[in-house]
Design an enzyme around this catalytic site. Structure first.
Site, PDB file in Angstrom:
ATOM      1  CB  CYS A 169      -1.031   0.058   1.341  1.00 49.68           C
ATOM      2  SG  CYS A 169      -2.027   1.215   1.266  1.00 49.68           S
ATOM      3  CG  ASN A 205      -1.252  -1.488  -4.143  1.00 52.76           C
ATOM      4  OD1 ASN A 205      -1.851  -0.661  -4.591  1.00 52.76           O
ATOM      5  ND2 ASN A 205      -1.180  -2.533  -3.108  1.00 52.76           N
TER       6      ASN A 205
HETATM    7  C1  LIG Z   1      -9.284   4.014  -4.411  1.00 52.26           C
HETATM    8  C2  LIG Z   1      -8.214   2.576  -4.171  1.00 52.26           C
HETATM    9  C3  LIG Z   1      -8.120   1.703  -3.213  1.00 52.26           C
HETATM   10  C4  LIG Z   1      -7.207   0.823  -3.261  1.00 52.26           C
HETATM   11  N1  LIG Z   1      -7.164  -0.170  -2.091  1.00 52.26           N
HETATM   12  C5  LIG Z   1      -6.333  -1.068  -2.216  1.00 52.26           C
HETATM   13  C6  LIG Z   1      -6.482  -2.140  -1.366  1.00 52.26           C
HETATM   14  O1  LIG Z   1      -7.090  -1.908  -0.198  1.00 52.26           O
HETATM   15  N2  LIG Z   1      -5.445  -3.097  -1.133  1.00 52.26           N
HETATM   16  C7  LIG Z   1      -4.843  -3.357  -2.428  1.00 52.26           C
HETATM   17  O2  LIG Z   1      -3.951  -4.238  -2.278  1.00 52.26           O
HETATM   18  N3  LIG Z   1      -4.556  -2.612  -3.289  1.00 52.26           N
HETATM   19  C8  LIG Z   1      -5.588  -1.587  -3.333  1.00 52.26           C
HETATM   20  N4  LIG Z   1      -5.491  -0.588  -4.553  1.00 52.26           N
HETATM   21  C9  LIG Z   1      -4.841  -0.834  -5.573  1.00 52.26           C
HETATM   22  C10 LIG Z   1      -5.386  -1.757  -6.652  1.00 52.26           C
HETATM   23  O3  LIG Z   1      -5.785  -2.801  -6.319  1.00 52.26           O
HETATM   24  C11 LIG Z   1      -4.476  -1.759  -7.898  1.00 52.26           C
HETATM   25  O4  LIG Z   1      -3.458  -2.495  -7.500  1.00 52.26           O
HETATM   26  C12 LIG Z   1      -3.913  -0.230  -8.503  1.00 52.26           C
HETATM   27  O5  LIG Z   1      -5.381   0.533  -8.456  1.00 52.26           O
HETATM   28  C13 LIG Z   1      -3.684  -0.552 -10.050  1.00 52.26           C
HETATM   29  O6  LIG Z   1      -4.747  -1.024 -10.725  1.00 52.26           O
HETATM   30  P1  LIG Z   1      -5.517  -0.136 -11.662  1.00 52.26           P
HETATM   31  O7  LIG Z   1      -4.750   0.821 -12.377  1.00 52.26           O
HETATM   32  O8  LIG Z   1      -6.454  -1.000 -12.420  1.00 52.26           O
HETATM   33  O9  LIG Z   1      -6.714   0.462 -10.473  1.00 52.26           O
HETATM   34  C14 LIG Z   1      -6.662   0.747  -4.304  1.00 52.26           C
HETATM   35  C15 LIG Z   1      -6.710   1.241  -5.635  1.00 52.26           C
HETATM   36  C16 LIG Z   1      -7.551   2.507  -5.482  1.00 52.26           C
HETATM   37  C17 LIG Z   1      -7.693   3.268  -6.736  1.00 52.26           C
END
Ligand SMILES: Cc1cc2nc3c(=O)[nH]c(=O)nc-3n(C[C@H](O)[C@H](O)[C@H](O)COP(=O)(O)O)c2cc1C
Ligand SMILES: Cc1cc2nc3c(=O)[nH]c(=O)nc-3n(C[C@H](O)[C@H](O)[C@H](O)COP(=O)(O)OP(=O)(O)OC[C@H]3O[C@@H](n4cnc5c(N)ncnc54)[C@H](O)[C@@H]3O)c2cc1C
Ligand SMILES: Cc1cc2nc3c(=O)[nH]c(=O)nc-3n(C[C@H](O)[C@H](O)[C@H](O)COP(=O)(O)OP(=O)(O)OC[C@H]3O[C@@H](n4cnc5c(N)ncnc54)[C@H](O)[C@@H]3O)c2cc1C
Ligand SMILES: Cc1cc2nc3c(=O)[nH]c(=O)nc-3n(C[C@H](O)[C@H](O)[C@H](O)COP(=O)(O)O)c2cc1C
Ligand code: FES
Ligand code: FES
Lengths: 309, 280, 309, 280
Positions: C132, C194
């Site tokens: 995170c 992430n």
């Molecule tokens: C608002 C928000 C909250 C997130 N919370 C978590 C989380 O609690 N745990 C986690 O492993 N990744 C979390 N992520 C990361 C996503 O799971 C992902 O790895 C990251 O956003 C990249 O993928 P994307 O570009 O498709 O969103 C979060 C992402 C966003 C945007």
């Protein structure tokens, strides 16, 4: 109102008439932009990274477009230091501030280059490119290993008394450590970030879009990453910082200054708008005037943190 | 085997142009007419970079890069002292989709004219112009200006009838026009190179070739020219980020060593300068 | 044609009916999406990262928009493991594959969480959130230090026999090293990336836009970075990889699979289109059919490198 | 001090809506009318998420996030069985600029209806509706439906005349309308809270407040309600990424502990539930 703002900044001993440089590899050797603007409207420019010998770069395709960004794998194609000094520099008006960028495969190359460049009174400063994300050897290795980076900077520092800037790679775990190494090794300033190592694939041909497979991501997509790194570096060192990465507008540039940058470099934006550097410089001054800063240098580090008034 | 030198290029400008017309021409083709303040005119084969965002629109950063477009046809200064310049564009992706959606009155950022031009047709020779797909757009001015000096033949080809551009304009010129489509929906069924081979067999003055289209087609034209020892100029369609020689993204390998920039030394090259083998 | 394609994949022992998961933190606890699609149309979903106790997260503002991306600093706000097991899991239809994500401040927390989650037959697998980007302690530290990461994975491996995935941080110098550590420490698969640590500033107020100052960048802007890291990790390990980062369309997902991913996770895209996961799954199958792949699993690693036929 | 419960929310849908009208209303305000297939209707105070890109347009990823917009006014199913729904939008940035540029016939992606609704006006009380800036749009349905049951007073305020929205529509209702502008260009010079204080001094049945606008204005209304021990519901305008409770981006601190999601528990809250101190 804008006229009354003092736009001058000092970037590690390089006196700039305003804080806007154009970034290495995005501004050629300067003269290419003469049809579009008076080069003296810029703080200055960083020429394409040079090597000791001319170098012809990667086979095509070398570029691709990505969401709000572009990928490139040019691989430091350049005319070589001698042609730069003898053919290109003399073409430039005397009031244009030119920073030369050095690239090599070992500290010896870099030092030799820096030495040769230091002989020219037209070179206002030297930028060490320790961060090219897609050349197979050299560049990024230095930018990713604090020990190698320290050696490189010390070695180049030993051969030049010109203002010495180090351009850092974003492809590291802790940018603050890399910034500290530069400061400790005698750099006069640091520039960050270079392009972020990245990749793109064509699903129809099932091939990487770049002949080099890996490339460097630049443009607005990376701006929030660059801004974070500039802020982290600014907490870590007291030498001046030049912010680079996705700057397209005066407001973008102001963000970097608020986070601690003394100056900025505009890169990819030059391709879309060859006069963007001048427009950014004018816009920063207008911002300073509007917000009551008598000198644009006062913007540096003027970020208000949560809890602060 | 050198052609007469191409004319010296005009100094490019960066300017906001106004959309005068943007008409659909068959499925997926558009005829875009821009009013360009201060336009210095362009030589046959030159191009501009157009930023798909438009300039009046709120700043959007995706798609990011401007798109290269050949100057199809320039008109003498017409409305309000601004030049009227015509482009033919084919919708092939996001950028051209956005260009096709521009409405009259909107403004768009443009850099140009850019690149090298075709060397003019040589009087007394047979000029054979070969255009494939979007490459057709680069040839109109050459055909139009050349018709007075030489015997001009034009071969225009595309996958299908709907992909052809500007055919009526070419047919209205005093030139000999041949149409090919791969599916036979218009003109002769086959490729432009089939029509070219046939034309070269016909008796007549010595031929010189001018070709613009996808790289494999340019390579095929270059081969024919080499085999038959003909002068051949090709115009290449590489991906470009800047269009004025600073990103080094548009490189093509050349026999003189290293790479040449298609946006600056090109897009027009003598066909025998390009290292064709292994080009994507 | 699409019907004849076998869409099943095995993600480190988790049998998925198709390779599309939705990413932790972007899909709530699943039920929020029931109005928009049949959850069983997905391969499965990763629930919001859990902590032992409920956790309330950062003060607002927590999100911002950037070019082709968004920034967030939520800080693992969640209902806690007990409420998840007792209240949320039972609400989900039995045919929905649920992966639980664990977050902690030391290996002990993580292990305790994993142990508790392993008791539920409804939990198909466990994802360690070692990445995170904006929580002050925990998370990213593990994802940035190979030694700490190895300890963490070994510790959790010791307490669970469920399939164990590790979600990696992109904020590292060498992603391949981190991938190797996971493999050596007993992980059944790795998920990457992430969000990328980033920052945004409001020039009018001269403040960071997030109360937390730093946040995580997600969305299409980071896709080329994620793709590069998946490709690098795939060269380094033989355990399966789940690709995450900026996936919005079936073609985006296919790119990750070609680069070596066995499955993908769709994140930010869920906010714009709550049915995107289903659409991506259908589109991957259609792509496989169109390109003559009898099984979508055959897409994994099917990238043609330069020089290859 | 609890209000009667708000009505149960409809199940939201995700759908492509068609732009029927998009008319300029004073400088920078637009009235957008959408035809929404399958629209289940919305309760006063609910909103939708609109994706600025449009859905017919080539995919662009910038600006990325959808924008929350209050349902201004719903009409009975009219053309082709699809509901007609009206929005009033103010151009404040890139997203709203793109929404304002949509042309009739274009389609746009929408998720909704979302969020909590205002509890209905209590018969026999004086309902005072206070709308500031874009907040005005959230109050029309409440005023319109409440007018039958209670004495409804509406205070609409903005910086300047051009920033006011929907005033004529409110004036056409059977309600008591007050206009304020900070620069005095229309109605009373000053803030909505000045007009509110004055209205509360006038004799009449016990008052209850319904407010929507920028956070500082909501805070000011909450203070007045607390001082005078009045029921007060506020509707908040937080930044949102999803609108349906999964990104956790729209959090607001509440007295019951921790944070509440403005898109799900809100946007309408009893004013005394929100922890106002320190809100941005
Ligand atoms: C608002 C928000 C909250 C997130 N919370 C978590 C989380 O609690 N745990 C986690 O492993 N990744 C979390 N992520 C990361 C996503 O799971 C992902 O790895 C990251 O956003 C990249 O993928 P994307 O570009 O498709 O969103 C979060 C992402 C966003 C945007
Ligand atoms: C000198 C020159 C003149 C041209 N003249 C015309 C013309 O008159 N009419 C016309 O319709 N087209 C012309 N083209 C081709 C046109 O530039 C491309 O079709 C267009 O850039 C594709 O953009 P897109 O966003 O629609 O496609 P996408 O495939 O979505 O574009 C993705 C990326 O690839 C690049 N790209 C894709 N295909 C090409 C291509 N063939 N050439 C260059 N870049 C490409 C784009 O610049 C962009 O960065 C010309 C190209 C060149 C180099
Ligand atoms: C429940 C609700 C109902 C609303 N109803 C209306 C309405 O009926 N009419 C109207 O004109 N406006 C309304 N708004 C405000 C509207 O959503 C914002 O003005 C709009 O999102 C700004 O987007 P922009 O791109 O133009 O501005 P930008 O400032 O460029 O947007 C940048 C980012 O900030 C976010 N943002 C900026 N301001 C706001 C804000 N005030 N609220 C939420 N997000 C914001 C955007 O979503 C975006 O992510 C409402 C907001 C909410 C939360
Ligand atoms: C095509 C291209 C070539 C580049 N060449 C160099 C180079 O030679 N030396 C260097 O230090 N940086 C080079 N860069 C990196 C830029 O100077 C800059 O650090 C990076 O692009 C991020 O800034 P931007 O987002 O404003 O472009 C290059 C970037 C691009 C896009
Ligand atoms: S397109 Fe940039 S150098 Fe040719
Ligand atoms: S906007 Fe996403 S949770 Fe409220």
């Amino acid at each position: 109102m804008t006229e009354s703002v003092d736009t001058r900044v000092d970037l590690g001993g390089i006196a700039l008439r305003n804080p806007v440089l154009t970034a290495s590899g995005t501004f050629g050797y300067g003269t290419e932009f003469a049809p579009f603007m008076d080069l003296a409207a810029l703080g200055g420019f960083v020429a394409k990274s040079l090597t000791l010998e001319p170098r012809s770069g990667n086979p095509p395709p070398r570029i691709a477009e990505t969401p709000s960004g572009m990928l490139n794998a040019i691989s430091i194609e350049n005319i070589g230091v001698e042609a730069f000094l003898n053919e290109r520099l003399p073409e430039l008006p005397g009031d244009v501030v030119v920073i030369a960028s050095c690239f090599g495969t070992d500290p010896g190359n870099y030092a030799e280059l820096a030495e040769r460049l230091s002989e020219s009174p037209r070179v206002a400063g030297i930028e060490i490119n320790a961060s090219c994300p897609h050349v197979k050897s050299g560049g990024i290795e230095f930018g990713q290993d604090p020990r190698l980076l320290g050696e490189l900077v010390e070695r180049v520092r030993g051969v030049t008394s010109k203002p010495l800037l180090v351009k850092l790679s974003p492809n590291v775990t802790r940018i603050d450590d890399m910034a500290r190494v530069c400061e400790a090794s005698g750099a006069d300033g640091i520039c960050l970030i270079n392009a972020v190592q990245a990749m793109e694939v064509d699903v129809e041909s099932r091939r990487p879009v770049l002949s080099n497979v890996l490339g460097g991501l630049s443009g607005p997509a990376i701006r929030p990453i660059a801004l974070r790194m500039v802020w982290q570096a600014a907490q870590a060192v007291s030498i001046p910082i030049c912010g680079v990465g996705g700057i397209f507008t005066p407001e973008d540039a102001v963000k970097f200054m608020l986070c601690g940058a003394t100056a900025v470099q505009v890169g990819t934006a030059n391709y879309l708008n060859p006069a963007v550097g001048r427009e950014v410089a004018e816009g920063i001054a207008a911002y300073a005037a509007r917000h009551g800063f008598p000198r644009v240098a006062d913007l540096t580090g003027a970020l208000r943190l949560p809890g602060a008034p | 085997m050198t052609n007469s030198n191409p004319p010296a290029p005009s100094r490019p400008l960066r300017v906001a142009a106004e959309v005068l017309e943007n008409a659909v021409e068959g499925p997926g083709n558009h005829r875009l007419v821009l009013a360009i303040p201060g336009w210095p005119g362009a030589e046959p084969g030159q191009f501009v970079m157009l930023s798909p965002g438009g300039s009046s629109e709120a700043e959007r950063t995706d798609p990011l890069l401007p798109r290269p477009m050949a100057v199809y046809r320039g008109h003498a200064a017409a409305r309000g002292g601004r030049a009227e310049v015509e482009f033919l564009l084919k919708v092939t992706g996001r950028g051209t989709r956005l260009l096709a959606d521009l409405a009259p009155g909107q403004s768009i950022r443009l850099v140009g004219p850019l690149g090298s031009a075709f060397a003019p047709v040589v009087p007394g020779k047979r000029a054979i112009l070969v255009g494939g797909g979007t490459g057709i757009a680069s040839l109109y001015e050459l055909a139009s200006r050349g018709a007075a000096d030489a015997e001009v033949h034009v071969i225009l080809g595309a996958r299908s009838e709907g992909d052809l551009m500007g055919v009526d304009d070419f047919e209205a010129l005093e030139v000999d026009c041949h149409i090919t489509t791969e599916d036979g929906s218009r003109g002769r069924k086959g490729r432009v190179t089939d029509a070219l081979a046939e034309l070269l067999e016909a008796p007549g003055p010595p031929a010189e070739l001018f070709a613009c289209g996808p790289t494999p087609m340019m390579h095929a034209c270059a081969k024919i020219a080499q085999e038959q020892r003909l002068e051949c100029q090709v115009s290449l369609e590489n991906n470009m980020a800047c269009g004025f020689g600073v990103c080094l993204g548009c490189a093509v390998p050349v026999h003189s060593g290293g790479y040449s920039l298609v946006c600056r030394a090109g897009p027009v090259y003598p066909a025998d300068q390009v290292v064709w083998e292994g080009l994507p």
